[in-house]
Design a protein around this motif. Structure first.
Motif, PDB file in Angstrom:
ATOM      1  N   GLU A  40       0.909  -1.306   0.095  1.00  0.00           N
ATOM      2  CA  GLU A  40      -0.028  -0.043   0.240  1.00  0.00           C
ATOM      3  C   GLU A  40       0.700   1.278   0.028  1.00  0.00           C
ATOM      4  OE1 GLU A  40      -2.735   2.045   3.361  1.00  0.00           O
ATOM      5  OE2 GLU A  40      -3.596  -0.091   2.757  1.00  0.00           O
ATOM      6  N   LEU A  41       0.765   2.396  -0.829  1.00  0.00           N
ATOM      7  CA  LEU A  41       1.369   3.355  -0.838  1.00  0.00           C
ATOM      8  C   LEU A  41       0.304   4.743  -0.718  1.00  0.00           C
ATOM      9  CD1 LEU A  41       2.902   2.724  -4.490  1.00  0.00           C
ATOM     10  CD2 LEU A  41       3.972   2.493  -2.228  1.00  0.00           C
ATOM     11  N   ARG A  42       0.966   5.698   0.210  1.00  0.00           N
ATOM     12  CA  ARG A  42       0.194   6.846   0.331  1.00  0.00           C
ATOM     13  C   ARG A  42       1.188   8.234   0.120  1.00  0.00           C
ATOM     14  NH1 ARG A  42      -4.283   6.564   4.160  1.00  0.00           N
ATOM     15  NH2 ARG A  42      -4.729   4.196   4.632  1.00  0.00           N
ATOM     16  N   GLY A  43       0.675   8.688  -0.839  1.00  0.00           N
ATOM     17  CA  GLY A  43       1.513   9.902  -1.358  1.00  0.00           C
ATOM     18  C   GLY A  43       0.528  11.095  -1.960  1.00  0.00           C
ATOM     19  N   ARG A  44       1.268  12.028  -2.422  1.00  0.00           N
ATOM     20  CA  ARG A  44       0.887  13.079  -3.222  1.00  0.00           C
ATOM     21  C   ARG A  44       0.966  12.593  -4.717  1.00  0.00           C
ATOM     22  NH1 ARG A  44      -1.153  17.398  -1.539  1.00  0.00           N
ATOM     23  NH2 ARG A  44       0.100  17.227   0.342  1.00  0.00           N
ATOM     24  N   LEU A  45      -0.282  12.850  -5.384  1.00  0.00           N
ATOM     25  CA  LEU A  45      -0.249  12.243  -6.796  1.00  0.00           C
ATOM     26  C   LEU A  45       0.120  13.680  -7.724  1.00  0.00           C
ATOM     27  CD1 LEU A  45      -1.210  10.301  -9.044  1.00  0.00           C
ATOM     28  CD2 LEU A  45      -3.329  11.234  -8.975  1.00  0.00           C
ATOM     29  N   HIS A  46       1.362  13.491  -8.338  1.00  0.00           N
ATOM     30  CA  HIS A  46       1.793  14.524  -9.124  1.00  0.00           C
ATOM     31  C   HIS A  46       1.442  14.099 -10.592  1.00  0.00           C
ATOM     32  CE1 HIS A  46       4.601  16.417  -6.075  1.00  0.00           C
ATOM     33  NE2 HIS A  46       4.944  15.205  -5.835  1.00  0.00           N
ATOM     34  N   ALA A  47       1.526  12.942 -11.006  1.00  0.00           N
ATOM     35  CA  ALA A  47       1.214  12.689 -12.539  1.00  0.00           C
ATOM     36  C   ALA A  47       0.542  11.315 -12.753  1.00  0.00           C
ATOM     37  CB  ALA A  47       2.181  12.927 -13.417  1.00  0.00           C
ATOM     38  N   PHE A  48      -0.047  11.152 -13.729  1.00  0.00           N
ATOM     39  CA  PHE A  48      -0.574   9.643 -14.059  1.00  0.00           C
ATOM     40  C   PHE A  48      -0.931   9.719 -15.720  1.00  0.00           C
ATOM     41  CE2 PHE A  48      -4.628  11.942 -13.638  1.00  0.00           C
ATOM     42  CZ  PHE A  48      -5.191  11.307 -14.490  1.00  0.00           C
ATOM     43  N   ASP A  49      -0.850   8.541 -16.137  1.00  0.00           N
ATOM     44  CA  ASP A  49      -1.456   8.213 -17.387  1.00  0.00           C
ATOM     45  C   ASP A  49      -2.722   7.277 -17.821  1.00  0.00           C
ATOM     46  OD1 ASP A  49      -0.111   5.955 -17.533  1.00  0.00           O
ATOM     47  OD2 ASP A  49       1.566   6.416 -18.494  1.00  0.00           O
ATOM     48  N   GLN A  50      -2.979   6.842 -18.856  1.00  0.00           N
ATOM     49  CA  GLN A  50      -3.957   6.016 -19.059  1.00  0.00           C
ATOM     50  C   GLN A  50      -3.940   4.757 -18.464  1.00  0.00           C
ATOM     51  OE1 GLN A  50      -2.222   7.423 -21.568  1.00  0.00           O
ATOM     52  NE2 GLN A  50      -2.002   5.898 -23.106  1.00  0.00           N
ATOM     53  N   HIS A  51      -2.592   4.283 -18.398  1.00  0.00           N
ATOM     54  CA  HIS A  51      -2.075   2.958 -17.948  1.00  0.00           C
ATOM     55  C   HIS A  51      -2.142   2.875 -16.274  1.00  0.00           C
ATOM     56  CE1 HIS A  51      -1.275   1.836 -21.919  1.00  0.00           C
ATOM     57  NE2 HIS A  51      -0.482   2.961 -22.164  1.00  0.00           N
ATOM     58  N   LEU A  52      -2.481   4.138 -15.623  1.00  0.00           N
ATOM     59  CA  LEU A  52      -2.410   4.293 -14.211  1.00  0.00           C
ATOM     60  C   LEU A  52      -0.821   4.295 -13.811  1.00  0.00           C
ATOM     61  CD1 LEU A  52      -5.652   2.604 -12.752  1.00  0.00           C
ATOM     62  CD2 LEU A  52      -4.883   4.948 -13.189  1.00  0.00           C
ATOM     63  N   ASN A  53       0.120   4.278 -14.741  1.00  0.00           N
ATOM     64  CA  ASN A  53       1.402   4.512 -14.324  1.00  0.00           C
ATOM     65  C   ASN A  53       1.489   6.119 -13.634  1.00  0.00           C
ATOM     66  OD1 ASN A  53       2.795   2.454 -15.723  1.00  0.00           O
ATOM     67  ND2 ASN A  53       2.705   3.729 -17.638  1.00  0.00           N
ATOM     68  N   MET A  54       2.012   5.961 -12.558  1.00  0.00           N
ATOM     69  CA  MET A  54       1.921   7.199 -11.718  1.00  0.00           C
ATOM     70  C   MET A  54       3.220   8.020 -11.133  1.00  0.00           C
ATOM     71  SD  MET A  54      -1.205   6.388  -9.073  1.00  0.00           S
ATOM     72  CE  MET A  54      -1.298   4.512  -9.327  1.00  0.00           C
ATOM     73  N   ILE A  55       3.386   9.120 -10.637  1.00  0.00           N
ATOM     74  CA  ILE A  55       4.594   9.595  -9.856  1.00  0.00           C
ATOM     75  C   ILE A  55       3.809  10.111  -8.836  1.00  0.00           C
ATOM     76  CG2 ILE A  55       6.270  11.678  -9.709  1.00  0.00           C
ATOM     77  CD1 ILE A  55       6.675   9.348 -12.092  1.00  0.00           C
ATOM     78  N   LEU A  56       4.496   9.772  -7.577  1.00  0.00           N
ATOM     79  CA  LEU A  56       3.828  10.034  -6.266  1.00  0.00           C
ATOM     80  C   LEU A  56       5.127  10.371  -5.572  1.00  0.00           C
ATOM     81  CD1 LEU A  56       1.974   6.729  -5.221  1.00  0.00           C
ATOM     82  CD2 LEU A  56       1.016   8.902  -6.070  1.00  0.00           C
ATOM     83  N   GLY A  57       4.744  11.531  -4.704  1.00  0.00           N
ATOM     84  CA  GLY A  57       5.825  12.382  -3.805  1.00  0.00           C
ATOM     85  C   GLY A  57       5.366  12.106  -2.225  1.00  0.00           C
ATOM     86  N   ASP A  58       6.506  12.051  -1.543  1.00  0.00           N
ATOM     87  CA  ASP A  58       6.169  12.111  -0.134  1.00  0.00           C
ATOM     88  C   ASP A  58       5.531  10.839   0.385  1.00  0.00           C
ATOM     89  OD1 ASP A  58       7.588  14.495   0.468  1.00  0.00           O
ATOM     90  OD2 ASP A  58       5.573  15.460  -0.049  1.00  0.00           O
ATOM     91  N   VAL A  59       6.091   9.686  -0.069  1.00  0.00           N
ATOM     92  CA  VAL A  59       5.285   8.434   0.143  1.00  0.00           C
ATOM     93  C   VAL A  59       5.612   7.489   1.265  1.00  0.00           C
ATOM     94  CG1 VAL A  59       4.760   6.062  -1.318  1.00  0.00           C
ATOM     95  CG2 VAL A  59       5.374   8.112  -2.836  1.00  0.00           C
TER      96      VAL A  59
END
Length: 104
Positions: A40-59
């Motif tokens: 499980e990840l909890r963090g700030r969502l910075h970016a995502f794409d249609q495949h749900l690839n994501m960039i999270l910060g402060d995770v």
């Protein structure tokens, strides 16, 4: 003839018409991402794409391992946590994305 060609669908920044619109509303907000293999990840969502690839910060990553007590045969859940400043998440491991409440 009609007005069909003259009608243009307009969407606002807060409307939800497709599933990824809900994720878009969580940009720059804290989210909880449940992953495969009890991660499980909890963090700030910075970016995502249609495949749900994501960039999270402060995770904060939590990995839960399940062990069996050899004497009682009970399941023992052991969470392991770590902090990660910036993380790329590959979308094929994502099970669920949930916005966190503002108090979290």
């Amino acid at each position: 003839m009609g007005d069909e060609g003259d009608q243009v669908a307009t969407t606002t920044a807060t409307s939800v018409e497709e599933p990824l619109d809900l994720v878009r509303l969580s940009l720059d907000e804290k989210v909880c991402v449940k992953m495969r293999n009890e991660r499980e990840l909890r963090g700030r969502l910075h970016a995502f794409d249609q495949h749900l690839n994501m960039i999270l910060g402060d995770v904060e990553e939590t990995i839960t391992t399940i062990e069996i007590d050899e004497e009682t045969f009970e399941q023992i859940y052991r969470p392991t946590k770590r902090q990660i400043p910036m993380l790329f998440v590959r979308g094929d491991g994502v099970i669920l994305i949930s916005p966190l409440s503002k108090q979290s």
